[in-house]
Scaffold this motif. Structure first.
Motif, short mmCIF file in Angstrom:
data_model
loop_
_atom_site.label_atom_id
_atom_site.label_comp_id
_atom_site.label_asym_id
_atom_site.label_seq_id
_atom_site.Cartn_x
_atom_site.Cartn_y
_atom_site.Cartn_z
N ALA A 1 -84.09 -65.04 92.22
CA ALA A 1 -83.05 -63.83 92.76
C ALA A 1 -81.75 -64.48 92.65
O ALA A 1 -81.42 -65.67 93.16
N TYR A 2 -80.51 -63.54 92.32
CA TYR A 2 -79.25 -64.14 92.57
C TYR A 2 -78.80 -64.29 93.91
O TYR A 2 -79.17 -63.39 94.67
N GLY A 3 -77.94 -65.33 94.36
CA GLY A 3 -77.66 -65.34 95.73
C GLY A 3 -76.96 -64.51 96.29
O GLY A 3 -76.90 -64.28 97.46
N SER A 4 -76.39 -63.76 95.38
CA SER A 4 -75.39 -62.35 95.87
C SER A 4 -76.22 -61.57 96.20
O SER A 4 -75.91 -60.58 96.95
N ASN A 5 -77.42 -61.53 95.91
CA ASN A 5 -78.36 -60.32 96.15
C ASN A 5 -79.19 -60.22 97.37
O ASN A 5 -80.48 -60.62 97.33
N THR A 6 -78.38 -60.45 98.59
CA THR A 6 -78.70 -60.61 99.73
C THR A 6 -79.97 -59.76 100.48
O THR A 6 -80.81 -60.26 100.98
N LEU A 7 -79.78 -58.50 99.77
CA LEU A 7 -80.85 -57.50 100.27
C LEU A 7 -82.04 -57.92 99.88
O LEU A 7 -83.30 -57.70 100.46
N ALA A 8 -82.51 -58.23 98.57
CA ALA A 8 -83.57 -58.47 97.95
C ALA A 8 -84.03 -59.94 98.48
O ALA A 8 -85.25 -59.93 98.83
N ILE A 9 -83.28 -60.98 98.91
CA ILE A 9 -83.71 -62.28 99.34
C ILE A 9 -84.35 -61.93 100.69
O ILE A 9 -85.14 -62.66 101.20
N ALA A 10 -83.47 -61.17 101.50
CA ALA A 10 -84.09 -60.76 102.90
C ALA A 10 -85.58 -60.02 102.77
O ALA A 10 -86.39 -60.29 103.47
N LEU A 11 -85.85 -59.21 101.62
CA LEU A 11 -86.79 -58.50 101.70
C LEU A 11 -87.98 -59.48 101.26
O LEU A 11 -89.09 -59.55 102.03
N TYR A 12 -87.59 -60.41 100.51
CA TYR A 12 -88.78 -61.37 100.04
C TYR A 12 -88.94 -62.46 101.24
O TYR A 12 -90.16 -62.71 101.64
N GLU A 13 -88.23 -62.66 102.01
CA GLU A 13 -88.05 -63.64 103.21
C GLU A 13 -89.08 -62.94 104.14
O GLU A 13 -90.01 -63.48 104.66
N ARG A 14 -88.81 -61.64 104.32
CA ARG A 14 -89.63 -61.00 105.44
C ARG A 14 -91.13 -60.79 104.85
O ARG A 14 -91.93 -60.77 105.75
N PHE A 15 -91.17 -60.62 103.66
CA PHE A 15 -92.59 -60.60 103.15
C PHE A 15 -93.51 -61.79 103.19
O PHE A 15 -94.62 -61.76 103.07
N GLY A 16 -92.69 -62.85 103.30
CA GLY A 16 -93.32 -64.14 103.36
C GLY A 16 -93.02 -65.11 102.33
O GLY A 16 -93.40 -66.37 102.27
N PHE A 17 -92.33 -64.94 101.14
CA PHE A 17 -91.79 -65.76 100.19
C PHE A 17 -91.10 -66.91 100.89
O PHE A 17 -90.40 -66.74 101.69
N ARG A 18 -91.38 -68.15 100.43
CA ARG A 18 -90.45 -69.34 100.95
C ARG A 18 -89.55 -69.66 99.80
O ARG A 18 -89.84 -69.70 98.75
#
Length: 172
Positions: A125-142
């Protein structure tokens, strides 16, 4: 309250090619979320979707009535030693973001990936896509790494954030 009651998430079909093309034009032309800034042609989409359907790889679409509003898919390499992993790609039309539909799509495609026999799901994911990164983190992606200045587009650099989810960690 689930604001996605009228959204159907289902496997992609060859009949979705034209709808997918219209959807992908919108997201690609945003020039922000996908690596591609131009959508695949209808012929390319026909081949890509046809191959996914034939192979049975996880490829889901979100439908609001007859309108394709999002997708989540896993690209599974055929290279020996790599067939256990799927590379995640997903997107949503702007009007459908922030409604929980991304989580629904992500849950469905990861579940489909485990059922397909995968043991690793990875993404960029692009670093500027903070909402997607937050979704992936909440889901358990490392987080696995960061490719600094991986993209230079419209006069700006953006990092690529590398993340993964391992089946063994989810079901430990």
């Amino acid at each position: 309250m689930n604001r996605n009651d009228d959204i159907l998430i289902r496997p992609v079909q060859l009949a979705d090619v034209e709808s997918f093309h219209g959807y992908s034009q919108v997201v690609a032309h945003e020039r922000r979320y996908w690596g591609k800034t131009e959508p695949r042609t209808l012929a390319e989409l026909h081949d890509w979707i046809g191959a996914a359907v034939q192979r049975g790889t996880p490829f889901l679409v979100a439908m609001d009535g007859q309108t394709l509003v999002g997708d989540a898919h896993l690209v599974v390499p055929r290279l020996e030693g790599h067939t256990h992993l799927g590379a995640l790609g997903m997107g949503l039309l702007p009007a459908y973001r922030g409604r929980g539909l991304g989580l629904s799509l992500l849950t469905a495609v990861v579940t489909a990936g485990w059922s397909f026999g995968l043991s690793r799901i990875e993404l960029q994911a692009y670093g500027s896509n903070t909402l997607a990164i937050a979704l992936y983190e909440r889901f358990g992606f490392r987080h696995e790494g960061r490719r600094r200045h991986a993209r230079f587009l419209d006069g700006e650099y953006d990092d690529a954030v590398l993340m993964s989810l391992l089946r063994d960690e989810v079901f430990a």
